[in-house]
Design a protein around this motif. Structure first.
Motif, short mmCIF file in Angstrom:
data_model
loop_
_atom_site.label_atom_id
_atom_site.label_comp_id
_atom_site.label_asym_id
_atom_site.label_seq_id
_atom_site.Cartn_x
_atom_site.Cartn_y
_atom_site.Cartn_z
N LYS A 8 0.83 -1.21 0.00
CA LYS A 8 0.00 0.00 0.00
C LYS A 8 0.87 1.26 0.00
N GLU A 9 1.94 1.23 0.77
CA GLU A 9 2.86 2.37 0.83
C GLU A 9 3.55 2.57 -0.51
N SER A 10 3.90 1.49 -1.17
CA SER A 10 4.54 1.57 -2.49
C SER A 10 3.59 2.18 -3.51
N VAL A 11 2.33 1.77 -3.48
CA VAL A 11 1.33 2.33 -4.41
C VAL A 11 1.12 3.81 -4.13
N THR A 12 1.08 4.17 -2.86
CA THR A 12 0.90 5.58 -2.49
C THR A 12 2.09 6.41 -2.97
N ASN A 13 3.29 5.91 -2.81
CA ASN A 13 4.49 6.63 -3.26
C ASN A 13 4.49 6.80 -4.76
N LYS A 14 4.08 5.77 -5.50
CA LYS A 14 4.01 5.85 -6.97
C LYS A 14 2.96 6.86 -7.39
N SER A 15 1.85 6.90 -6.68
CA SER A 15 0.78 7.84 -6.99
C SER A 15 1.27 9.28 -6.79
N HIS A 16 1.97 9.53 -5.71
CA HIS A 16 2.51 10.87 -5.45
C HIS A 16 3.56 11.24 -6.50
N MET A 18 3.65 10.21 -9.61
CA MET A 18 2.94 10.51 -10.85
C MET A 18 2.30 11.90 -10.79
N GLU A 19 1.76 12.26 -9.66
CA GLU A 19 1.17 13.60 -9.50
C GLU A 19 2.24 14.68 -9.67
N LEU A 20 3.41 14.45 -9.09
CA LEU A 20 4.51 15.41 -9.22
C LEU A 20 4.98 15.52 -10.67
N LEU A 21 5.06 14.39 -11.36
CA LEU A 21 5.46 14.42 -12.77
C LEU A 21 4.44 15.17 -13.61
N GLN A 22 3.16 14.95 -13.35
CA GLN A 22 2.12 15.66 -14.09
C GLN A 22 2.18 17.16 -13.82
N LEU A 23 2.41 17.52 -12.58
CA LEU A 23 2.53 18.93 -12.22
C LEU A 23 3.74 19.57 -12.90
#
Length: 87
Positions: A8-16, A18-23
Protein backbone atom coordinates in the motif's frame (compact mmCIF):
# COMPACT_ATOMS: atom_id res chain seq x y z
CA UNK A 1 0.21 -8.00 7.17
CA UNK A 2 3.55 -6.24 6.88
CA UNK A 3 3.86 -7.01 3.16
CA UNK A 4 0.37 -5.65 2.57
CA UNK A 5 1.30 -2.38 4.32
CA UNK A 6 4.49 -2.15 2.28
CA UNK A 7 2.50 -2.72 -0.92
CA UNK A 8 0.00 0.00 0.00
CA UNK A 9 2.86 2.37 0.83
CA UNK A 10 4.54 1.57 -2.49
CA UNK A 11 1.33 2.33 -4.41
CA UNK A 12 0.90 5.58 -2.49
CA UNK A 13 4.49 6.63 -3.26
CA UNK A 14 4.01 5.85 -6.97
CA UNK A 15 0.78 7.84 -6.99
CA UNK A 16 2.51 10.87 -5.45
CA UNK A 17 5.37 10.55 -7.92
CA UNK A 18 2.94 10.51 -10.85
CA UNK A 19 1.17 13.60 -9.50
CA UNK A 20 4.51 15.41 -9.22
CA UNK A 21 5.46 14.42 -12.77
CA UNK A 22 2.12 15.66 -14.09
CA UNK A 23 2.53 18.93 -12.22
CA UNK A 24 6.05 19.36 -13.59
CA UNK A 25 4.80 18.69 -17.12
CA UNK A 26 2.07 21.31 -16.79
CA UNK A 27 4.48 23.86 -15.32
CA UNK A 28 6.99 23.18 -18.09
CA UNK A 29 4.31 23.58 -20.73
CA UNK A 30 3.19 26.90 -19.27
CA UNK A 31 6.75 28.18 -19.03
CA UNK A 32 7.52 27.13 -22.58
CA UNK A 33 4.36 28.83 -23.85
CA UNK A 34 5.35 32.12 -22.24
CA UNK A 35 8.96 31.85 -23.42
CA UNK A 36 8.02 31.13 -27.05
CA UNK A 37 5.53 34.02 -27.19
CA UNK A 38 8.10 36.48 -25.87
CA UNK A 39 10.80 35.08 -28.16
CA UNK A 40 8.59 35.43 -31.23
CA UNK A 41 7.72 39.01 -30.20
CA UNK A 42 11.39 39.88 -29.82
CA UNK A 43 12.20 38.29 -33.17
CA UNK A 44 9.47 40.22 -34.95
CA UNK A 45 10.53 43.42 -33.19
CA UNK A 46 14.15 42.99 -34.28
CA UNK A 47 13.02 42.30 -37.85
CA UNK A 48 10.83 45.42 -37.91
CA UNK A 49 13.66 47.54 -36.47
CA UNK A 50 16.14 46.33 -39.07
CA UNK A 51 13.74 46.70 -41.98
CA UNK A 52 12.31 50.11 -41.09
CA UNK A 53 15.06 51.63 -38.94
CA UNK A 54 12.78 52.14 -35.97
CA UNK A 55 15.27 51.04 -33.29
CA UNK A 56 14.30 50.38 -30.41
CA UNK A 57 10.57 50.97 -30.80
CA UNK A 58 9.77 47.84 -32.82
CA UNK A 59 11.61 45.66 -30.33
CA UNK A 60 9.89 47.29 -27.36
CA UNK A 61 6.42 47.15 -28.88
CA UNK A 62 6.58 43.58 -30.14
CA UNK A 63 8.30 42.20 -27.03
CA UNK A 64 5.54 43.74 -24.91
CA UNK A 65 2.96 42.36 -27.32
CA UNK A 66 4.60 38.92 -27.05
CA UNK A 67 4.50 39.15 -23.27
CA UNK A 68 0.83 40.09 -23.25
CA UNK A 69 -0.11 37.30 -25.64
CA UNK A 70 2.01 34.87 -23.62
CA UNK A 71 0.25 35.70 -20.39
CA UNK A 72 -3.12 35.60 -22.16
CA UNK A 73 -2.30 32.10 -23.44
CA UNK A 74 -1.30 31.08 -19.89
CA UNK A 75 -4.57 32.42 -18.54
CA UNK A 76 -6.58 30.48 -21.13
CA UNK A 77 -4.68 27.24 -20.44
CA UNK A 78 -5.12 27.56 -16.67
CA UNK A 79 -8.82 28.45 -17.03
CA UNK A 80 -9.38 25.45 -19.31
CA UNK A 81 -7.53 23.16 -16.90
CA UNK A 82 -9.50 24.50 -13.94
CA UNK A 83 -12.79 23.99 -15.79
CA UNK A 84 -11.86 20.39 -16.66
CA UNK A 85 -10.84 19.61 -13.08
CA UNK A 86 -14.20 20.82 -11.75
CA UNK A 87 -16.16 18.54 -14.10
Amino acid sequence: MRKENERKESVTNKSHAMELLQLAAVAGSLGLTLFVNILVGVGIGRFVDVQFGTTPFGLLFFSLLGSVTGFWALYKKVAKSDKQSKE
